[in-house]
Design a protein around this motif. Structure first.
Motif, PDB file in Angstrom:
ATOM      1  N   VAL A 195     -30.059  10.580  -9.125  1.00 50.88           N
ATOM      2  CA  VAL A 195     -29.215  11.303 -10.059  1.00 50.88           C
ATOM      3  C   VAL A 195     -30.101  12.263 -10.841  1.00 50.88           C
ATOM      4  O   VAL A 195     -31.135  11.882 -11.380  1.00 50.88           O
ATOM      5  N   ILE A 196     -29.717  13.532 -10.850  1.00 51.43           N
ATOM      6  CA  ILE A 196     -30.425  14.562 -11.611  1.00 51.43           C
ATOM      7  C   ILE A 196     -29.862  14.608 -13.019  1.00 51.43           C
ATOM      8  O   ILE A 196     -28.640  14.668 -13.213  1.00 51.43           O
ATOM      9  N   ALA A 205     -28.760  11.522 -20.722  1.00 55.09           N
ATOM     10  CA  ALA A 205     -28.423  10.183 -21.206  1.00 55.09           C
ATOM     11  C   ALA A 205     -27.634   9.409 -20.176  1.00 55.09           C
ATOM     12  O   ALA A 205     -27.911   8.228 -19.910  1.00 55.09           O
ATOM     13  N   ASP A 206     -26.641  10.044 -19.567  1.00 51.10           N
ATOM     14  CA  ASP A 206     -25.833   9.352 -18.554  1.00 51.10           C
ATOM     15  C   ASP A 206     -26.660   9.033 -17.314  1.00 51.10           C
ATOM     16  O   ASP A 206     -26.450   8.005 -16.664  1.00 51.10           O
ATOM     17  N   ALA A 207     -27.610   9.911 -16.977  1.00 47.52           N
ATOM     18  CA  ALA A 207     -28.448   9.672 -15.802  1.00 47.52           C
ATOM     19  C   ALA A 207     -29.289   8.418 -15.973  1.00 47.52           C
ATOM     20  O   ALA A 207     -29.570   7.698 -15.001  1.00 47.52           O
ATOM     21  N   VAL A 261     -36.846   5.818 -14.213  1.00 51.65           N
ATOM     22  CA  VAL A 261     -36.579   7.124 -14.802  1.00 51.65           C
ATOM     23  C   VAL A 261     -37.827   7.987 -14.630  1.00 51.65           C
ATOM     24  O   VAL A 261     -38.927   7.585 -15.027  1.00 51.65           O
ATOM     25  N   VAL A 262     -37.655   9.160 -14.026  1.00 46.33           N
ATOM     26  CA  VAL A 262     -38.753  10.111 -13.894  1.00 46.33           C
ATOM     27  C   VAL A 262     -38.575  11.180 -14.959  1.00 46.33           C
ATOM     28  O   VAL A 262     -37.548  11.875 -14.984  1.00 46.33           O
ATOM     29  N   GLY A 315     -32.884   4.974 -26.556  1.00 48.05           N
ATOM     30  CA  GLY A 315     -31.837   3.973 -26.410  1.00 48.05           C
ATOM     31  C   GLY A 315     -31.250   3.934 -25.013  1.00 48.05           C
ATOM     32  O   GLY A 315     -31.003   2.863 -24.464  1.00 48.05           O
ATOM     33  N   ALA A 316     -31.015   5.107 -24.435  1.00 43.91           N
ATOM     34  CA  ALA A 316     -30.427   5.171 -23.094  1.00 43.91           C
ATOM     35  C   ALA A 316     -31.386   4.655 -22.037  1.00 43.91           C
ATOM     36  O   ALA A 316     -30.979   4.002 -21.073  1.00 43.91           O
TER      37      ALA A 316
END
Length: 206
Positions: A28-29, A52-54, A61-62, A79-80
């Motif tokens: 996911v981008i 945030a949604d990704a 996470v990259v 937080g995300a």
């Protein structure tokens, strides 16, 4: 494994997302702009979302934003991201008439990211150029990485092995990130001097 590429609309983020998708990852981008994320994602055949949604439901996470935006992005998304491992690929550089150099900051960007995030940070892929990574074939280069968390490092080692045709090389603790980030300046200078698209290969490995 689901991988969120934050700053995935930039040249390195898009190249990495493409290579990850081709390697079978669920990608996911992420972007500050949902429309830009959706446009880039459609081009690559992956999912697009806000940063945030990704992060939600990602297993890695990259952080592929520009170096100057990395710390603010990490603080905003703390937080995300939660305790999800983060791969830091950016390097802070200065540009002058004599070439490119690392900044005079004593601590690496990756170490400073670790200060503001709850999950483990791994530093890596600094010697891989977007052009090489986004080519028709995986780059014939090694991928150097470092970090303090063994489980998070294992995730990134596996990822790096699947997006290059070289070795994924564990360079030790996160303190080594200062050297890895500085290597970006070396590669840029070499490429400029020799009009090349150079990468790194480490000899003598089993």
């Amino acid at each position: 494994m689901r991988v969120a590429v934050l700053g995935g609309t930039g040249s390195f983020g898009k190249a990495l997302a493409r290579r990850l998708a081709e390697a079978g990852y669920d990608v996911v981008i992420g972007s500050r702009d949902a429309d830009r994320a959706a446009e880039a994602a459609q081009e690559l055949g992956v999912e697009g979302a806000t940063n945030a949604d990704a992060c939600r439901n990602a297993e890695l996470v990259v952080l592929a934003t520009k170096a100057e935006a990395a710390l603010d992005t990490a603080r905003e998304l703390r937080g995300a991201i939660g305790e999800t491992p983060v791969l830091s690929v950016a390097a802070e550089l200065t540009f002058g008439p004599d070439g490119v150099a690392p900044t005079t900051e004593a601590r690496s960007l990756a170490v400073r990211l670790q200060d503001v995030l709850d999950g483990p940070v791994i530093a890596g892929l600094h010697s891989l150029a977007a052009r090489n990574l986004g080519g028709d074939e995986p780059p014939e280069e090694d991928a150097l990485l470092c970090g303090d968390d063994a489980d998070a490092k294992a995730l990134v080692v596996e990822l790096a092995e699947r997006i290059t045709s070289g070795h994924a090389i564990d360079c030790g603790p996160l303190a080594s990130a200062r050297a890895l980030e500085g290597l970006t300046a070396v590669i840029v200078n070499v490429n400029k001097r020799y009009k090349a698209h150079a990468g790194v290969r480490v000899t003598g490995l089993p």
